[in-house]
Design a protein around this motif. Structure first.
Motif, short mmCIF file in Angstrom:
data_model
loop_
_atom_site.label_atom_id
_atom_site.label_comp_id
_atom_site.label_asym_id
_atom_site.label_seq_id
_atom_site.Cartn_x
_atom_site.Cartn_y
_atom_site.Cartn_z
N THR A 60 0.84 -1.21 0.00
CA THR A 60 0.00 0.00 0.00
C THR A 60 0.87 1.25 0.00
O THR A 60 0.60 2.21 -0.73
N TYR A 61 1.92 1.25 0.81
CA TYR A 61 2.82 2.40 0.82
C TYR A 61 3.51 2.56 -0.54
O TYR A 61 3.66 3.68 -1.03
N SER A 62 3.90 1.46 -1.16
CA SER A 62 4.52 1.53 -2.49
C SER A 62 3.55 2.11 -3.51
O SER A 62 3.91 2.96 -4.31
N LEU A 63 2.32 1.63 -3.46
CA LEU A 63 1.30 2.10 -4.40
C LEU A 63 1.03 3.59 -4.23
O LEU A 63 0.96 4.33 -5.21
N THR A 64 0.90 4.03 -3.00
CA THR A 64 0.46 5.40 -2.75
C THR A 64 1.59 6.43 -2.84
O THR A 64 1.32 7.63 -2.85
N LYS A 65 2.84 5.97 -2.92
CA LYS A 65 3.97 6.90 -3.04
C LYS A 65 3.84 7.83 -4.24
O LYS A 65 4.23 8.99 -4.18
N ALA A 66 3.28 7.30 -5.31
CA ALA A 66 3.18 8.08 -6.56
C ALA A 66 1.89 8.90 -6.65
O ALA A 66 1.69 9.63 -7.61
N TRP A 67 1.03 8.79 -5.65
CA TRP A 67 -0.23 9.53 -5.70
C TRP A 67 0.05 11.02 -5.50
O TRP A 67 1.04 11.41 -4.88
N PRO A 68 -0.84 11.85 -6.02
CA PRO A 68 -0.63 13.32 -5.92
C PRO A 68 -0.51 13.78 -4.46
O PRO A 68 -1.15 13.24 -3.56
N LYS A 69 0.33 14.79 -4.26
CA LYS A 69 0.57 15.32 -2.91
C LYS A 69 -0.71 15.87 -2.28
O LYS A 69 -0.87 15.82 -1.07
N GLU A 108 -3.45 14.55 -2.20
CA GLU A 108 -4.18 13.44 -1.60
C GLU A 108 -3.55 12.97 -0.29
O GLU A 108 -4.09 12.09 0.37
N LEU A 109 -2.41 13.55 0.08
CA LEU A 109 -1.68 13.08 1.26
C LEU A 109 -2.55 13.03 2.51
O LEU A 109 -2.48 12.09 3.29
N TYR A 110 -3.39 14.03 2.72
CA TYR A 110 -4.24 14.06 3.91
C TYR A 110 -5.65 13.56 3.61
O TYR A 110 -6.52 13.59 4.47
N GLY A 111 -5.84 13.07 2.41
CA GLY A 111 -7.14 12.53 2.00
C GLY A 111 -7.05 11.02 1.85
O GLY A 111 -6.80 10.28 2.81
N LEU A 112 -7.23 10.56 0.63
CA LEU A 112 -7.30 9.13 0.36
C LEU A 112 -6.00 8.40 0.68
O LEU A 112 -6.02 7.28 1.19
N THR A 113 -4.87 9.04 0.45
CA THR A 113 -3.58 8.40 0.76
C THR A 113 -3.51 8.06 2.25
O THR A 113 -3.19 6.93 2.62
N SER A 114 -3.84 9.02 3.07
CA SER A 114 -3.81 8.80 4.52
C SER A 114 -4.82 7.74 4.94
O SER A 114 -4.50 6.86 5.75
N GLN A 115 -6.01 7.79 4.38
CA GLN A 115 -7.06 6.84 4.75
C GLN A 115 -6.68 5.40 4.40
O GLN A 115 -6.84 4.49 5.22
N ILE A 116 -6.18 5.20 3.19
CA ILE A 116 -5.88 3.82 2.76
C ILE A 116 -4.65 3.29 3.51
O ILE A 116 -4.61 2.11 3.88
N ARG A 117 -3.69 4.15 3.77
CA ARG A 117 -2.52 3.72 4.54
C ARG A 117 -2.91 3.35 5.96
O ARG A 117 -2.44 2.35 6.50
N ARG A 118 -3.76 4.16 6.56
CA ARG A 118 -4.20 3.90 7.93
C ARG A 118 -4.95 2.58 8.02
O ARG A 118 -4.73 1.79 8.94
N SER A 119 -5.87 2.35 7.07
CA SER A 119 -6.63 1.09 7.13
C SER A 119 -5.72 -0.10 6.87
O SER A 119 -5.87 -1.15 7.51
N ALA A 120 -4.75 0.04 5.97
CA ALA A 120 -3.83 -1.07 5.67
C ALA A 120 -2.95 -1.41 6.86
O ALA A 120 -2.74 -2.59 7.17
N THR A 121 -2.44 -0.40 7.54
CA THR A 121 -1.54 -0.68 8.67
C THR A 121 -2.30 -1.17 9.90
O THR A 121 -1.73 -1.86 10.75
N SER A 122 -3.58 -0.84 9.99
CA SER A 122 -4.34 -1.29 11.15
C SER A 122 -4.62 -2.79 11.11
O SER A 122 -4.84 -3.41 12.14
N ILE A 123 -4.56 -3.39 9.92
CA ILE A 123 -4.86 -4.83 9.81
C ILE A 123 -3.81 -5.67 10.57
O ILE A 123 -4.17 -6.39 11.49
N PRO A 124 -2.52 -5.57 10.23
CA PRO A 124 -1.56 -6.36 11.01
C PRO A 124 -1.44 -5.87 12.46
O PRO A 124 -1.20 -6.66 13.38
#
Length: 122
Positions: free
Chosen positions: A24-33, A35-51
């Motif tokens: 997820t971090y690899s995927l979102t690295k290239a996303w527009p800046k 989005e950093l506090y929008g979808l990038t933050s949301q998807i990273r937070r949900s991904a890291t909460s799983i493990p």
């Protein structure tokens, strides 16, 4: 490995959830800046909460509490899938990227359900 579980780190579901978070971090690295506090933050937070929930529940040393954390994890997984589908729909993730990650979430979801079932009182 002997098959004995000495730690949450021995669980395949935790290992695969960690892989998903890293991807997820690899995927979102290239996303527009923007989005950093929008979808990038949301998807990273949900991904890291799983493990993290798998580890935290395991660390509670209480079967019922552990099951509850795994159930919360199921919600985090669905949240992640939803963010990923939104990212695909708005063009941040390609169909192939989303598909590969959704395959991973499907496997993680099955393992979570199996683990919850195995922890159920007999």
């Amino acid at each position: 490995m002997t098959g004995k579980i000495n730690s949450y780190k021995d669980l395949i579901v935790w290992q695969q959830a960690m892989d998903l978070a890293v991807a997820t971090y690899s995927l979102t690295k290239a996303w527009p800046k923007e989005e950093l506090y929008g979808l990038t933050s949301q998807i990273r937070r949900s991904a890291t909460s799983i493990p993290a929930n798998i580890a935290e529940g395991y660390g509670r040393d209480n079967r019922g509490s552990y099951q509850q954390f795994l159930r919360i994890d199921q919600g985090s997984l669905k949240e992640f899938e939803t963010h990923l589908r939104i990212a695909e729909r708005i063009g941040l993730a390609t169909h192939d990227q989303a598909y590969q990650m959704l395959l991973a979430t499907e496997g993680i979801g099955k393992m979570l359900r199996q683990l919850i079932s195995k922890l159920a009182p007999e």
